[in-house]
Design a protein around this motif. Structure first.
Motif, PDB file in Angstrom:
ATOM      1  N   ASP A 139       0.834  -1.208   0.000  1.00 26.29           N
ATOM      2  CA  ASP A 139       0.000   0.000   0.000  1.00 26.29           C
ATOM      3  C   ASP A 139       0.866   1.255   0.000  1.00 26.29           C
ATOM      4  O   ASP A 139       0.644   2.181  -0.787  1.00 26.29           O
ATOM      5  CB  ASP A 139      -0.934   0.019   1.211  1.00 26.29           C
ATOM      6  CG  ASP A 139      -1.951  -1.111   1.189  1.00 26.29           C
ATOM      7  OD1 ASP A 139      -2.289  -1.595   0.078  1.00 26.29           O
ATOM      8  OD2 ASP A 139      -2.395  -1.522   2.275  1.00 26.29           O
ATOM      9  N   THR A 140       1.836   1.284   0.900  1.00 26.90           N
ATOM     10  CA  THR A 140       2.740   2.442   0.976  1.00 26.90           C
ATOM     11  C   THR A 140       3.570   2.555  -0.291  1.00 26.90           C
ATOM     12  O   THR A 140       3.691   3.636  -0.880  1.00 26.90           O
ATOM     13  CB  THR A 140       3.661   2.321   2.208  1.00 26.90           C
ATOM     14  OG1 THR A 140       2.851   2.184   3.374  1.00 26.90           O
ATOM     15  CG2 THR A 140       4.561   3.525   2.337  1.00 26.90           C
ATOM     16  N   ALA A 141       4.142   1.424  -0.736  1.00 29.10           N
ATOM     17  CA  ALA A 141       4.946   1.436  -1.959  1.00 29.10           C
ATOM     18  C   ALA A 141       4.096   1.827  -3.162  1.00 29.10           C
ATOM     19  O   ALA A 141       4.563   2.529  -4.063  1.00 29.10           O
ATOM     20  CB  ALA A 141       5.591   0.069  -2.168  1.00 29.10           C
ATOM     21  N   GLY A 142       2.838   1.390  -3.162  1.00 32.92           N
ATOM     22  CA  GLY A 142       1.938   1.739  -4.258  1.00 32.92           C
ATOM     23  C   GLY A 142       1.684   3.231  -4.345  1.00 32.92           C
ATOM     24  O   GLY A 142       1.649   3.811  -5.434  1.00 32.92           O
ATOM     25  N   LEU A 143       1.517   3.858  -3.207  1.00 32.22           N
ATOM     26  CA  LEU A 143       1.315   5.304  -3.177  1.00 32.22           C
ATOM     27  C   LEU A 143       2.562   6.040  -3.675  1.00 32.22           C
ATOM     28  O   LEU A 143       2.467   6.978  -4.486  1.00 32.22           O
ATOM     29  CB  LEU A 143       0.960   5.737  -1.749  1.00 32.22           C
ATOM     30  CG  LEU A 143       0.393   7.132  -1.563  1.00 32.22           C
ATOM     31  CD1 LEU A 143      -0.893   7.315  -2.355  1.00 32.22           C
ATOM     32  CD2 LEU A 143       0.134   7.391  -0.081  1.00 32.22           C
ATOM     33  N   VAL A 144       3.720   5.598  -3.211  1.00 33.23           N
ATOM     34  CA  VAL A 144       4.991   6.196  -3.656  1.00 33.23           C
ATOM     35  C   VAL A 144       5.158   5.976  -5.158  1.00 33.23           C
ATOM     36  O   VAL A 144       5.549   6.887  -5.899  1.00 33.23           O
ATOM     37  CB  VAL A 144       6.184   5.623  -2.867  1.00 33.23           C
ATOM     38  CG1 VAL A 144       7.509   6.055  -3.474  1.00 33.23           C
ATOM     39  CG2 VAL A 144       6.100   6.020  -1.398  1.00 33.23           C
ATOM     40  N   HIS A 145       4.850   4.779  -5.614  1.00 29.91           N
ATOM     41  CA  HIS A 145       4.991   4.456  -7.039  1.00 29.91           C
ATOM     42  C   HIS A 145       4.073   5.331  -7.889  1.00 29.91           C
ATOM     43  O   HIS A 145       4.495   5.872  -8.910  1.00 29.91           O
ATOM     44  CB  HIS A 145       4.677   2.970  -7.255  1.00 29.91           C
ATOM     45  CG  HIS A 145       5.026   2.458  -8.610  1.00 29.91           C
ATOM     46  ND1 HIS A 145       6.322   2.331  -9.043  1.00 29.91           N
ATOM     47  CD2 HIS A 145       4.243   2.023  -9.632  1.00 29.91           C
ATOM     48  CE1 HIS A 145       6.327   1.839 -10.268  1.00 29.91           C
ATOM     49  NE2 HIS A 145       5.067   1.659 -10.659  1.00 29.91           N
ATOM     50  N   TYR A 146       2.835   5.470  -7.457  1.00 28.38           N
ATOM     51  CA  TYR A 146       1.870   6.274  -8.196  1.00 28.38           C
ATOM     52  C   TYR A 146       2.361   7.711  -8.370  1.00 28.38           C
ATOM     53  O   TYR A 146       2.417   8.232  -9.492  1.00 28.38           O
ATOM     54  CB  TYR A 146       0.523   6.254  -7.460  1.00 28.38           C
ATOM     55  CG  TYR A 146      -0.538   7.096  -8.112  1.00 28.38           C
ATOM     56  CD1 TYR A 146      -1.310   6.579  -9.146  1.00 28.38           C
ATOM     57  CD2 TYR A 146      -0.791   8.399  -7.693  1.00 28.38           C
ATOM     58  CE1 TYR A 146      -2.292   7.337  -9.756  1.00 28.38           C
ATOM     59  CE2 TYR A 146      -1.770   9.172  -8.300  1.00 28.38           C
ATOM     60  CZ  TYR A 146      -2.515   8.636  -9.332  1.00 28.38           C
ATOM     61  OH  TYR A 146      -3.476   9.400  -9.943  1.00 28.38           O
ATOM     62  N   TRP A 147       2.724   8.349  -7.261  1.00 20.62           N
ATOM     63  CA  TRP A 147       3.111   9.758  -7.332  1.00 20.62           C
ATOM     64  C   TRP A 147       4.479   9.963  -7.977  1.00 20.62           C
ATOM     65  O   TRP A 147       4.696  10.946  -8.687  1.00 20.62           O
ATOM     66  CB  TRP A 147       3.032  10.415  -5.962  1.00 20.62           C
ATOM     67  CG  TRP A 147       1.610  10.592  -5.543  1.00 20.62           C
ATOM     68  CD1 TRP A 147       0.947   9.923  -4.563  1.00 20.62           C
ATOM     69  CD2 TRP A 147       0.647  11.472  -6.146  1.00 20.62           C
ATOM     70  NE1 TRP A 147      -0.363  10.329  -4.511  1.00 20.62           N
ATOM     71  CE2 TRP A 147      -0.575  11.286  -5.469  1.00 20.62           C
ATOM     72  CE3 TRP A 147       0.693  12.391  -7.191  1.00 20.62           C
ATOM     73  CZ2 TRP A 147      -1.730  11.986  -5.803  1.00 20.62           C
ATOM     74  CZ3 TRP A 147      -0.462  13.089  -7.515  1.00 20.62           C
ATOM     75  CH2 TRP A 147      -1.645  12.893  -6.831  1.00 20.62           C
ATOM     76  N   SER A 148       5.401   9.042  -7.759  1.00 18.26           N
ATOM     77  CA  SER A 148       6.731   9.208  -8.375  1.00 18.26           C
ATOM     78  C   SER A 148       6.656   9.033  -9.884  1.00 18.26           C
ATOM     79  O   SER A 148       7.371   9.723 -10.622  1.00 18.26           O
ATOM     80  CB  SER A 148       7.753   8.256  -7.755  1.00 18.26           C
ATOM     81  OG  SER A 148       7.434   6.910  -8.005  1.00 18.26           O
TER      82      SER A 148
END
Length: 186
Positions: A139-148
């Motif tokens: 979930d956290t990595a997904g959020l970082v991945h989305y915005w990056s």
């Protein structure tokens, strides 16, 4: 053929790696954007993420090579007509492009391996999880991945707009230097 960079031109290696990375980044963004809406019954439901992960690992290898090439090969000098703010903003933008592409790849890898599984690269080899099982990591990595990835694409478009401005408005060699290696300074 000029493989290495010179003080006035990028070499063949830097040019090819730049354009391959650019095409792959935009292709991966498009694939990721498309695949998140696939349904379970789509024939691409498993295949698209597998391709996305495999290409992501290969892009990581290419970007490590690119970073090492950049560290050990001199970059061309700024053109005479460039203002200091243009030179500094280009260097800062390039730095952020590198950071964003590595953050995007690392976060994508963490999404895929948060359950402890490895990533298969087209069945050629597997890259093991570095974290093991961590609850809610995806979930956290997904959020970082989305915005990056959105930030990476936005900055890459600004970068491209700057190159086009130099080519069509300033009529200088900024873009041409990243298209064809020059043998001598014009």
């Amino acid at each position: 053929m000029q493989l290495s960079n010179t003080s006035f031109s990028y070499g063949f290696v830097a040019i090819v790696v730049h354009w391959v990375a650019a095409v792959v980044v935009f292709g991966m963004f498009a694939l990721g954007f498309w695949m998140v809406d696939l349904t379970y019954y789509s024939e691409w439901y498993q295949r698209a993420p597998d391709i996305h992960r495999s290409v992501g690992v290969l892009l990581f290898c290419l970007m490590v090579f690119r970073l090492l090439w950049r560290l050990f090969t001199a970059s061309p000098d700024p053109l005479d007509g460039h203002k200091l703010w243009e030179v500094l903003s280009a260097r800062i933008a390039h730095g952020f492009l590198y950071v964003l592409v590595f953050v995007a790849m690392a976060s994508g890898f963490l999404i895929s391996t948060a359950d402890g599984s490895s990533v298969s690269v087209f069945g050629w080899f597997e890259v093991p999880s570095v974290t093991g099982q961590i609850k809610r990591l995806e979930d956290t990595a997904g959020l970082v991945h989305y915005w990056s990835t959105w930030a990476l694409v936005a900055l890459a478009l600004i970068h491209a707009a700057g190159a086009l401005k130099h080519h069509f408005v300033d009529r200088d060699k900024t873009l041409r230097r990243m298209l064809v290696p020059e043998r001598r300074d014009d």
